[in-house]
Design an enzyme around this catalytic site. Structure first.
Site, short mmCIF file in Angstrom:
data_model
loop_
_atom_site.label_atom_id
_atom_site.label_comp_id
_atom_site.label_asym_id
_atom_site.label_seq_id
_atom_site.Cartn_x
_atom_site.Cartn_y
_atom_site.Cartn_z
CB CYS A 178 -0.94 0.02 1.22
SG CYS A 178 -1.71 -1.55 1.71
CB CYS A 206 -0.50 3.36 -3.87
SG CYS A 206 -1.87 4.59 -4.96
CG HIS A 207 -2.62 4.62 -0.09
ND1 HIS A 207 -4.01 5.36 -0.36
CD2 HIS A 207 -3.24 3.24 -0.73
CE1 HIS A 207 -4.85 4.73 -1.13
NE2 HIS A 207 -4.32 3.25 -1.10
CG MET A 224 -8.49 0.24 -3.10
SD MET A 224 -7.31 0.48 -2.25
CE MET A 224 -7.29 -0.43 -0.77
CG HIS A 276 7.99 8.44 -11.98
ND1 HIS A 276 8.47 7.90 -10.49
CD2 HIS A 276 8.36 6.99 -12.55
CE1 HIS A 276 8.91 6.89 -10.53
NE2 HIS A 276 8.86 6.50 -11.71
CG HIS A 319 7.33 4.62 -16.67
ND1 HIS A 319 8.33 4.23 -16.95
CD2 HIS A 319 7.22 4.46 -14.97
CE1 HIS A 319 9.17 3.97 -15.82
NE2 HIS A 319 8.29 3.99 -14.82
#
Length: 575
Positions: free
Chosen positions: A79, A82-83, A120, A359, A401
């Protein structure tokens, strides 16, 4: 409570009624979210659960010490990418107690089990987590987030080792290796890099490094190779030694992605810089020993909502050719920092408001402008390293990307820079010549249709007429195991798919094809064929002109090969 649970469950009834999970179903279950994106977001972070301070919240449902340990492990493995480590939100939503406590355990269980259209993943119905684990995570998320330790100069120096001091290193190259056509290859799950001779296609040596090396970068002189693992360990390798070996090492944090060295005239090989995901900061080091000399924190306000973010991770860093500056991407705040390293005691930083979530990226062909991908914003920020400002913010496809991207001369639009996408099947070509082709500069001049989403890298070479695009994270086996190649002079014709994994002649395994990389001459393209640690992998070499198989590199030491970096092309920023 019972009626609330039924109401929540009803909203996900169709998901629960589905048969056994597949990535094709996941795509249908999550409108607007591709399986490649889900795989990418779910990468684990290397922070050790036992190193994280626990805080029990009295208002939250009970969690035993043993459960807390298990929950921390799940969170960092599934997790946090992402969070965020602190659950304050990154590419995913925040999951702090003021949000999760009012929702309650039953609501959170359904959300974790079945996912959401916003991205999610459906952790329980996919088989990734058990019903028991989902219940645990629903309770865990209502407690205060465990906090990893900070990592400052004291902690860095405790890990810093100079194995061979500069004065004891060779004064000239002692080996007969053709260093300019050497490849540094990440052996991801083996904690090593392989040095492969590009001429003989043989492994010269494997060198122990940090976990899951993310990138390899060269010093300006081409002598020193710097690699950084996701565990924030940097290894500095002297390629002049009779047998290239690590001469200095340091751990700069708990999780990291980027390392670079100074390239401006007069500063060659003088400094190195690394950016960390945790803590959110970058550190400037001496280029010959990795001694840390300046740490810069990146916590601050976001560029859009002007809200404080406690965990803005440092992603790509490139070294300017025009000024003594490092160009630093700060992911969550969406800022590009131009850090002038000419006077570290009076460090000057130019802050550029770009877009969240910065990124990766690289130079366009003139090496004046850096093209930085703000992947969750679906934009490319164009940074003018001469003027020290953003020249443009270009809308592209879903979740760009590019790696470092690909530069070539388009037959109609002049010089362009290209990126593939994780979230859709397109390839965006952006005009990059504001002087010769002003009308096309900083615009998407053409969009190509590719094999599918899940692309990580795109590549060409100044001497090539081919454009290569991988689709490593695509859920379809035939697509993830092949490569798309376009004729630059006839892009409208579309791509040809080459069965790279089949050419490798391997047995069982995922055999995902990853990251095209050219040799120095620009007449060969190397591809990683990446399977699990306990399965055979390979590197496939293709003749760039004929697009035919040229060689397959197999070796028992070639465990989970991923990124490959040609020494000359990396040193000179050729892509």
């Amino acid at each position: 409570m019972h009626s609330r649970k039924l109401a929540l469950a009803a909203g996900f009834f169709m998901l629960a009624a589905l048969p056994a999970f597949s990535w094709a179903q996941a795509k249908a279950d999550h409108p607007g979210v591709t399986p490649g994106d889900m795989r990418y977001k779910g990468a684990p972070v290397p922070i050790k659960p036992e190193d994280v301070k626990e805080t029990i919240s009295p208002k939250a449902p009970p969690v035993s010490p043993e459960e807390f340990a298990r929950a921390k492990q799940i969170y960092f493995e599934r997790c946090a990418g992402c969070h965020g480590v602190l659950r304050k939100g990154a590419t995913g939503k925040p999951l702090t107690p003021e949000i999760t406590l009012p929702k309650g355990t039953e609501y959170l269980k359904v959300f974790i089990a079945y996912g959401s259209p916003g991205g999610m993943p459906n952790w329980q119905t996919s088989g990734e987590l058990s019903e028991k684990d989902v219940d645990l995570m629903a309770r865990f998320l209502q407690h205060e987030p465990p906090t990893p330790p900070e990592y400052g100069l004291k902690e860095m120096k405790a890990t810093w080792k100079v194995i061979v001091p500069p004065e004891k290193r060779p004064t000239k190259k002692l080996n007969k290796l053709n260093l300019e056509n050497m490849f540094s290859v990440t052996l991801r799950d083996d904690g090593k890099v392989a040095l492969i001779d590009g001429d003989s296609k043989k492994i010269v040596s494997t060198i122990e490094t940090g976990y899951a090396v993310h990138i390899s970068r060269m010093s300006a002189s081409g002598r020193y190779l710097f690699v950084i693992g996701r565990d924030a360990k940097i290894d500095m390798i002297d390629l002049w030694m009779e047998q290239p070996a690590v001469v200095a090492t340091i751990k700069v944090g708990l999780e990291a992605r980027s390392v670079e060295t100074s390239k401006f005239k007069g500063y060659e090989d003088k400094l190195a810089v690394a950016g960390t995901y945790w803590p959110p900061q970058f550190v400037i080091m001496k280029g010959d020993t990795l001694e840390p000399v300046k740490i810069v924190g990146t916590r601050g306000m976001t560029v859009d909502t002007q809200e404080y973010h406690p965990e803005p991770r440092v992603a790509a860093i490139v070294a300017s050719h025009h000024k003594p500056e490092f160009v630093v991407n700060v992911k969550e705040t969406g800022k590009v920092l131009m850090a002038n390293y000419s006077d570290l005691d009076n460090l000057k930083i130019t802050e550029i408001a770009a877009a969240r979530f910065l990124h990766d990226g690289g130079w366009e062909s003139s090496q004046r402008y850096v093209m930085m991908a703000a992947n969750q914003s679906n934009k490319i920020s164009v940074i003018d390293t001469v003027e020290g400002k953003q020249a443009a913010l270009v809308e592209v496809g879903k979740i760009p990307h590019p790696g470092r991207g690909a530069n070539f001369k388009h037959p109609k639009f002049g010089p362009v820079w290209a990126t593939g996408h994780l979230g859709d099947e397109t390839v965006s070509l952006i005009g990059t010549d504001p002087k010769g082709h002003k009308q096309h500069a900083w615009k998407v001049v053409q969009t190509l249709k590719g094999q599918g989403g899940g692309s990580l890298f795109i590549k060409t070479h100044p001497k090539s007429k081919n454009l290569w695009v991988d689709t490593t994270l695509n859920p379809e086996e035939a697509i993830s195991q092949s490569i798309a190649v376009y004729d630059i002079n006839n892009l409208d014709k579309g791509f040809v798919a080459l069965p790279i994994a089949a050419w490798a002649g391997l047995g069982e395994g995922a055999k995902r094809v990853l990251q095209p990389e050219y040799n120095k001459a620009g007449d060969e393209v190397w591809f990683s064929v990446w399977s699990a640690k306990n399965q055979e992998s390979a590197i496939v070499v293709v003749d760039d002109k004929t697009r035919k198989l040229k060689a397959v590199i197999k070796d028992k030491r070639l465990i989970t090969p991923t990124g490959k970096f040609n020494i000359y092309n990396t040193q000179k920023d050729v892509y």
